[in-house]
Design a protein around this motif. Structure first.
Motif, PDB file in Angstrom:
ATOM      1  N   LYS A   1     -37.879  13.371  14.765  1.00 29.84           N
ATOM      2  CA  LYS A   1     -36.439  13.582  14.608  1.00 29.84           C
ATOM      3  C   LYS A   1     -36.105  15.065  14.577  1.00 29.84           C
ATOM      4  O   LYS A   1     -36.966  15.904  14.331  1.00 29.84           O
ATOM      5  CB  LYS A   1     -35.980  12.943  13.304  1.00 29.84           C
ATOM      6  CG  LYS A   1     -35.910  11.431  13.399  1.00 29.84           C
ATOM      7  CD  LYS A   1     -34.969  10.904  12.353  1.00 29.84           C
ATOM      8  CE  LYS A   1     -34.679   9.443  12.601  1.00 29.84           C
ATOM      9  NZ  LYS A   1     -33.654   8.956  11.718  1.00 29.84           N
ATOM     10  N   SER A   2     -34.832  15.360  14.760  1.00 27.90           N
ATOM     11  CA  SER A   2     -34.394  16.757  14.715  1.00 27.90           C
ATOM     12  C   SER A   2     -34.314  17.242  13.272  1.00 27.90           C
ATOM     13  O   SER A   2     -33.792  16.553  12.393  1.00 27.90           O
ATOM     14  CB  SER A   2     -33.021  16.886  15.374  1.00 27.90           C
ATOM     15  OG  SER A   2     -32.469  18.138  15.052  1.00 27.90           O
ATOM     16  N   ILE A   3     -34.787  18.447  13.068  1.00 30.90           N
ATOM     17  CA  ILE A   3     -34.725  19.068  11.740  1.00 30.90           C
ATOM     18  C   ILE A   3     -33.276  19.378  11.354  1.00 30.90           C
ATOM     19  O   ILE A   3     -32.955  19.538  10.182  1.00 30.90           O
ATOM     20  CB  ILE A   3     -35.607  20.339  11.701  1.00 30.90           C
ATOM     21  CG1 ILE A   3     -35.835  20.787  10.255  1.00 30.90           C
ATOM     22  CG2 ILE A   3     -35.038  21.447  12.570  1.00 30.90           C
ATOM     23  CD1 ILE A   3     -36.941  21.813  10.094  1.00 30.90           C
ATOM     24  N   TYR A   4     -32.372  19.418  12.350  1.00 29.07           N
ATOM     25  CA  TYR A   4     -30.950  19.642  12.075  1.00 29.07           C
ATOM     26  C   TYR A   4     -30.359  18.554  11.180  1.00 29.07           C
ATOM     27  O   TYR A   4     -29.290  18.733  10.624  1.00 29.07           O
ATOM     28  CB  TYR A   4     -30.128  19.644  13.373  1.00 29.07           C
ATOM     29  CG  TYR A   4     -30.336  20.805  14.303  1.00 29.07           C
ATOM     30  CD1 TYR A   4     -30.560  22.094  13.829  1.00 29.07           C
ATOM     31  CD2 TYR A   4     -30.240  20.617  15.683  1.00 29.07           C
ATOM     32  CE1 TYR A   4     -30.707  23.159  14.713  1.00 29.07           C
ATOM     33  CE2 TYR A   4     -30.376  21.679  16.572  1.00 29.07           C
ATOM     34  CZ  TYR A   4     -30.619  22.945  16.086  1.00 29.07           C
ATOM     35  OH  TYR A   4     -30.749  23.987  16.964  1.00 29.07           O
ATOM     36  N   GLY A   5     -31.055  17.427  11.079  1.00 34.52           N
ATOM     37  CA  GLY A   5     -30.515  16.318  10.286  1.00 34.52           C
ATOM     38  C   GLY A   5     -30.670  16.500   8.788  1.00 34.52           C
ATOM     39  O   GLY A   5     -30.122  15.726   7.998  1.00 34.52           O
ATOM     40  N   LEU A   6     -31.434  17.517   8.368  1.00 30.53           N
ATOM     41  CA  LEU A   6     -31.675  17.724   6.937  1.00 30.53           C
ATOM     42  C   LEU A   6     -30.697  18.739   6.353  1.00 30.53           C
ATOM     43  O   LEU A   6     -30.487  19.804   6.932  1.00 30.53           O
ATOM     44  CB  LEU A   6     -33.103  18.259   6.716  1.00 30.53           C
ATOM     45  CG  LEU A   6     -34.215  17.248   6.479  1.00 30.53           C
ATOM     46  CD1 LEU A   6     -34.295  16.244   7.607  1.00 30.53           C
ATOM     47  CD2 LEU A   6     -35.558  17.955   6.329  1.00 30.53           C
ATOM     48  N   THR A   7     -30.129  18.407   5.196  1.00 25.96           N
ATOM     49  CA  THR A   7     -29.326  19.407   4.486  1.00 25.96           C
ATOM     50  C   THR A   7     -30.304  20.429   3.902  1.00 25.96           C
ATOM     51  O   THR A   7     -31.515  20.172   3.841  1.00 25.96           O
ATOM     52  CB  THR A   7     -28.526  18.767   3.342  1.00 25.96           C
ATOM     53  OG1 THR A   7     -29.457  18.228   2.400  1.00 25.96           O
ATOM     54  CG2 THR A   7     -27.607  17.655   3.840  1.00 25.96           C
ATOM     55  N   LEU A   8     -29.779  21.549   3.444  1.00 25.97           N
ATOM     56  CA  LEU A   8     -30.658  22.578   2.883  1.00 25.97           C
ATOM     57  C   LEU A   8     -31.429  22.025   1.673  1.00 25.97           C
ATOM     58  O   LEU A   8     -32.623  22.297   1.511  1.00 25.97           O
ATOM     59  CB  LEU A   8     -29.842  23.824   2.502  1.00 25.97           C
ATOM     60  CG  LEU A   8     -30.630  25.011   1.940  1.00 25.97           C
ATOM     61  CD1 LEU A   8     -31.795  25.418   2.822  1.00 25.97           C
ATOM     62  CD2 LEU A   8     -29.698  26.227   1.742  1.00 25.97           C
ATOM     63  N   ASP A   9     -30.760  21.247   0.853  1.00 24.52           N
ATOM     64  CA  ASP A   9     -31.439  20.613  -0.296  1.00 24.52           C
ATOM     65  C   ASP A   9     -32.575  19.710   0.168  1.00 24.52           C
ATOM     66  O   ASP A   9     -33.664  19.718  -0.391  1.00 24.52           O
ATOM     67  CB  ASP A   9     -30.459  19.743  -1.094  1.00 24.52           C
ATOM     68  CG  ASP A   9     -29.672  20.582  -2.078  1.00 24.52           C
ATOM     69  OD1 ASP A   9     -29.992  21.775  -2.211  1.00 24.52           O
ATOM     70  OD2 ASP A   9     -28.732  20.027  -2.687  1.00 24.52           O
TER      71      ASP A   9
END
Ligand code: SAH
Ligand code: SF4
Length: 355
Positions: A3-11
């Motif tokens: 999956k794309s790492i863009y899917g994670l919030t900073l937390d």
């Protein structure tokens, strides 16, 4: 498929890195590479140690979207068609206004709400987009702006592309938190608008998110009989329930709300409907704005035509006279089918013919 790492919030990214044995401060560094320097390859993150890079590469990709088509309209509106890893196509529109660059994003492949006038509803929902695929659209458009070299940024977001955002709520919220994060793209919440066809439980949930994002509700009719005829979702969430949820939203957030009202020739554009609409919204007139949208005809929905300009003007004047804040949104990019879902359905048709 990764999956794309863009899917994670900073937390979430921080949590994930720590759980995988990395130092907490790495998260902010990776975040900076992703959203400030906007690299598209982990290997370019030069201050990240080898072990951490390897971990990231093994578990994520950065961008999962690939540009399939880019159409530029006479007025400068650009429509991108992106191919996802599974081959599904989605569309994203970039509109440039005097106040900035606004991107219209897609949240689902197709839409199950099935409004009778909408091109997206013709294609039943195939799947939800994950948060990384929604953020990925903004990153692709930002990359396009970066390539122009003027230092310009995507400044406004409208969640009004294909799909019902509140039917993909968790991914939508993660997307919003990623793009709003001050250490990343930092797109101001007041510059972001989410449009819903009126899923009342989610309107209530959204009210409690404690985020300053604008909400728009697709109303399109002032009474249940007419609204059910054009939007079958009204059976599940009729106008009274919708207005209750909106009152709750207004009380809880202290924010204003936008009502979208498509003007369909001789269907919902008579003075009688303007009067009914004014009555319906009168008690919240100081907290609401009605966006009148001239309908963009869809080939497959031949029963609907755009209202005549005199009807649009009279409807607008009738609302104004009754104290309702309203305006007519003359859309951009009609020559490239920039209305909800149209490019994608045309592209799919072309593909079918080609096969
Ligand atoms: N599903 C959400 C958001 C996507 S649609 C919703 O329905 O609100 C965004 C807006 O475009 C909605 O107000 C929708 O009613 C409107 N729309 C859909 N098809 C249209 C068309 N052919 N012409 C003009 N507006 C359209
Ligand atoms: Fe779905 Fe919105 Fe189109 Fe209705 S108008 S079918 S909710 S995308």
């Amino acid at each position: 498929m990764k999956k794309s790492i863009y899917g994670l919030t900073l937390d979430q990214l921080t949590h994930w890195l720590v759980e995988n044995g990395q130092k907490k401060f790495r998260a902010a560094q990776v975040w900076d590479w992703l959203y400030k320097k906007r690299v598209t390859d982990f290997a370019d993150m030069s201050n990240i140690n080898k072990e951490c890079l390897q971990l990231l590469e093994e578990n994520f990709v950065i961008q999962t979207l690939e540009q399939a088509v880019k159409q530029v309209s006479e007025d400068g509106t650009i429509k991108f068609l992106f191919k996802m890893q599974d081959g599904n196509l989605i569309e994203t529109v970039l509109m440039t206004f005097p106040y900035g660059h606004s991107v219209c994003v897609t949240t689902q492949v197709g839409c199950n709400i099935g409004c009778s006038f909408c091109a997206s509803g013709l294609l039943k929902k195939n799947r939800d987009l994950d948060a990384g695929e929604i953020v990925g659209q903004i990153m692709k458009v930002q990359q396009h702006l970066d390539e122009l070299g003027n230092g310009e940024r995507v400044s406004h977001i409208v969640v009004m592309g294909i799909g019902e955002p509140f039917d993909n709520y968790t991914n939508l919220m993660n997307f919003l938190r990623v793009i709003n994060d001050q250490k990343g793209l930092s797109i101001g919440a007041r510059h972001i608008t989410v449009s819903t066809s009126g899923l009342t439980p989610k309107i209530r949930e959204f009210a409690e998110e404690n985020i300053q994002i604008n909400l728009a509700v697709s109303l399109h009719a002032p009474n249940n009989e007419l609204r059910t005829r054009i939007m079958k979702i009204n059976k599940a969430y009729p106008i009274e329930k919708l207005m209750d949820a909106i009152d709750y939203y207004l009380e809880t957030t202290n924010r204003r709300i936008t009502f979208e009202y498509i003007l369909l020739d001789d269907v919902n554009d008579h003075i009688a409907e303007a009067e009914q609409l004014a009555k319906l919204l009168y008690n919240k007139r100081h907290l609401s704005y009605v966006n009148l949208i001239p309908y963009n005809p869809v080939d497959e929905h031949g029963q609907y035509q755009r209202s005549k300009s005199e009807a649009i003007k009279s409807f607008h004047d009738a609302l104004k006279k009754r104290g309702i804040n309203c305006g007519v949104r003359w859309e951009q990019g009609t020559d490239i089918d920039a209305a909800c879902g149209q490019l994608r359905s045309k592209q799919i048709k072309k593909d079918k013919v080609a096969k």
